[in-house]
Write a protein that holds these residues in place. Structure first.
Motif, PDB file in Angstrom:
ATOM      1  N   THR A   1       0.814  -1.228   0.000  1.00 21.05           N
ATOM      2  CA  THR A   1       0.000   0.000   0.000  1.00 21.05           C
ATOM      3  C   THR A   1       0.839   1.267   0.000  1.00 21.05           C
ATOM      4  OG1 THR A   1      -1.460  -1.242   1.510  1.00 21.05           O
ATOM      5  CG2 THR A   1      -1.968   1.088   1.145  1.00 21.05           C
TER       6      THR A   1
ATOM      7  N   TYR B   1      -1.109   5.887  -2.625  1.00 23.95           N
ATOM      8  CA  TYR B   1      -1.195   6.651  -3.882  1.00 23.95           C
ATOM      9  C   TYR B   1      -1.749   5.781  -5.017  1.00 23.95           C
ATOM     10  CZ  TYR B   1       0.246   9.579  -7.834  1.00 23.95           C
ATOM     11  OH  TYR B   1       0.263  10.329  -8.982  1.00 23.95           O
TER      12      TYR B   1
ATOM     13  N   ASP C   1       3.543  -2.378   7.235  1.00 23.08           N
ATOM     14  CA  ASP C   1       4.003  -1.322   8.136  1.00 23.08           C
ATOM     15  C   ASP C   1       2.816  -0.485   8.629  1.00 23.08           C
ATOM     16  OD1 ASP C   1       5.033   1.078   9.224  1.00 23.08           O
ATOM     17  OD2 ASP C   1       6.887   0.851   8.064  1.00 23.08           O
TER      18      ASP C   1
ATOM     19  N   HIS D   1       2.816   3.149   7.532  1.00 17.70           N
ATOM     20  CA  HIS D   1       2.397   3.342   6.144  1.00 17.70           C
ATOM     21  C   HIS D   1       0.869   3.233   6.044  1.00 17.70           C
ATOM     22  CE1 HIS D   1       6.549   1.908   4.409  1.00 17.70           C
ATOM     23  NE2 HIS D   1       6.665   2.874   5.295  1.00 17.70           N
TER      24      HIS D   1
ATOM     25  N   TYR E   1       3.291 -14.253  -4.078  1.00 17.43           N
ATOM     26  CA  TYR E   1       2.153 -13.340  -4.264  1.00 17.43           C
ATOM     27  C   TYR E   1       1.383 -13.683  -5.535  1.00 17.43           C
ATOM     28  CZ  TYR E   1       4.308 -10.507  -0.601  1.00 17.43           C
ATOM     29  OH  TYR E   1       4.848 -10.077   0.587  1.00 17.43           O
TER      30      TYR E   1
HETATM   31  N1  SAH Z   1       1.792   0.492  -4.325  1.00 14.35           N
HETATM   32  C1  SAH Z   1       2.386   1.661  -3.707  1.00 14.35           C
HETATM   33  C2  SAH Z   1       3.861   1.446  -3.421  1.00 14.35           C
HETATM   34  C3  SAH Z   1       4.149   0.260  -2.540  1.00 14.35           C
HETATM   35  S1  SAH Z   1       5.825   0.290  -1.936  1.00 14.35           S
HETATM   36  C4  SAH Z   1       2.225   2.850  -4.660  1.00 14.35           C
HETATM   37  O1  SAH Z   1       2.616   2.711  -5.824  1.00 14.35           O
HETATM   38  O2  SAH Z   1       1.729   3.902  -4.250  1.00 14.35           O
HETATM   39  C5  SAH Z   1       5.893  -1.277  -1.203  1.00 14.35           C
HETATM   40  C6  SAH Z   1       5.115  -1.414   0.115  1.00 14.35           C
HETATM   41  O3  SAH Z   1       5.081  -2.801   0.438  1.00 14.35           O
HETATM   42  C7  SAH Z   1       5.768  -0.694   1.296  1.00 14.35           C
HETATM   43  O4  SAH Z   1       4.837   0.147   1.932  1.00 14.35           O
HETATM   44  C8  SAH Z   1       6.178  -1.829   2.232  1.00 14.35           C
HETATM   45  O5  SAH Z   1       6.071  -1.523   3.598  1.00 14.35           O
HETATM   46  C9  SAH Z   1       5.203  -2.924   1.839  1.00 14.35           C
HETATM   47  N2  SAH Z   1       5.669  -4.274   2.159  1.00 14.35           N
HETATM   48  C10 SAH Z   1       6.945  -4.747   2.133  1.00 14.35           C
HETATM   49  N3  SAH Z   1       6.985  -6.027   2.518  1.00 14.35           N
HETATM   50  C11 SAH Z   1       5.699  -6.397   2.786  1.00 14.35           C
HETATM   51  C12 SAH Z   1       5.090  -7.606   3.229  1.00 14.35           C
HETATM   52  N4  SAH Z   1       5.802  -8.707   3.473  1.00 14.35           N
HETATM   53  N5  SAH Z   1       3.764  -7.621   3.390  1.00 14.35           N
HETATM   54  C13 SAH Z   1       3.019  -6.509   3.136  1.00 14.35           C
HETATM   55  N6  SAH Z   1       3.542  -5.339   2.715  1.00 14.35           N
HETATM   56  C14 SAH Z   1       4.871  -5.282   2.538  1.00 14.35           C
END
Ligand code: SAH
Ligand code: DHB
Ligand code: MG
Length: 222
Positions: free
Chosen positions: A66, A70, A91, A94, A148
């Motif tokens: 997430t 955005y 997180d 976040h 995933y």
């Molecule tokens: N989709 C968003 C960007 C995501 S960045 C956009 O384009 O606006 C990647 C996100 O994945 C980060 O917030 C990070 O904390 C989360 N993340 C990382 N490892 C994760 C996990 N194992 N499970 C869930 N979220 C995770």
């Protein structure tokens, strides 16, 4: 060809065609103010996600990763009336920023941000029979991409669209000897997608404000 040019073109395309608005810009501003990393999709990429989801006629979207919400807002704007989006985030900080950004954009009731390891949340969604989803956007930790993708398939139906961000990694994806876990994660994802008869798939290289990267697009065909 330089990153200055890529940035200038993205600025130009964003100003002329994409037109992100106050709620999207505020989401980025508040994400930055809260110290979140600046790794959200660019405005043109966000609008591409939005258009793909709209073409799909989405009622039920799943996002993995997430950040500040955005991309979630771009996707939520494609939802049919009564539709919903579930976004998974590990997180809690976040997630809190994302929830506020989504509420400001008018999606407090349509968007749910679930905190936890995405692999745990995905299992939970399967237990709840939350699927099938019409559209899945995979954009979290790259090491887990293949897992995933397997979950996305389980939570899909024939016709579901799956998009995976960051599958080119400055070209490193073509390097079989790369020791970068993210690159290895993307290569494992590609093998899994290639071996999966239920999907038709491609990937595109992209340049722009996010540098040189790319996305994969899979259609569930069976
Ligand atoms: N989709 C968003 C960007 C995501 S960045 C956009 O384009 O606006 C990647 C996100 O994945 C980060 O917030 C990070 O904390 C989360 N993340 C990382 N490892 C994760 C996990 N194992 N499970 C869930 N979220 C995770
Ligand atoms: C990173 C993650 C992303 O989702 C992205 O779009 C760009 C960079 C990263 O973890 O570095
Ligand atoms: Mg990404």
């Amino acid at each position: 060809m330089s990153t200055d040019t890529w940035n200038a073109v993205d600025d130009y395309l964003t100003a002329t065609l994409v037109k992100p608005d106050a709620d999207l810009e505020a989401a980025l501003r508040d994400s930055e103010a809260a110290g979140l990393p600046a790794i959200a999709v660019s405005a043109p990429q966000g609008k591409l996600l939005h258009l793909l989801a709209r073409i799909q006629g989405v009622r039920n979207i799943l996002e993995i990763g997430t950040l500040g919400g955005y991309s979630t807002i771009w996707l939520a704007r494609a939802l049919a009336p009564g539709g919903r989006i579930i976004s998974l985030e590990i997180d809690p900080k976040h997630a809190a920023v994302a929830r506020a950004n989504l509420a400001r954009a008018g999606f407090a009731n349509q968007a749910q941000v679930r905190v936890g390891r995405a692999l745990d949340s995905l299992e939970e969604l399967a237990r709840e029979s939350a699927g099938p989803f019409d559209f899945v956007f995979i954009d979290a930790d790259k090491q887990s991409n293949a897992e995933y993708f397997a979950w996305a398939l389980k939570l899909s139906r024939r016709g579901t669209v799956i998009v995976v961000d960051n599958v080119v990694r400055k070209g490193a994806v073509a390097d079989a000897a790369s020791e970068d876990p993210a690159v290895q994660g993307v290569r494992r994802l590609n093998q899994a997608m290639a071996a999966e008869p239920r999907v038709a798939v491609t990937a595109m290289q992209t340049v722009g404000a996010k540098g040189y990267d790319g996305f994969a697009l899979a259609l569930v065909v069976a």
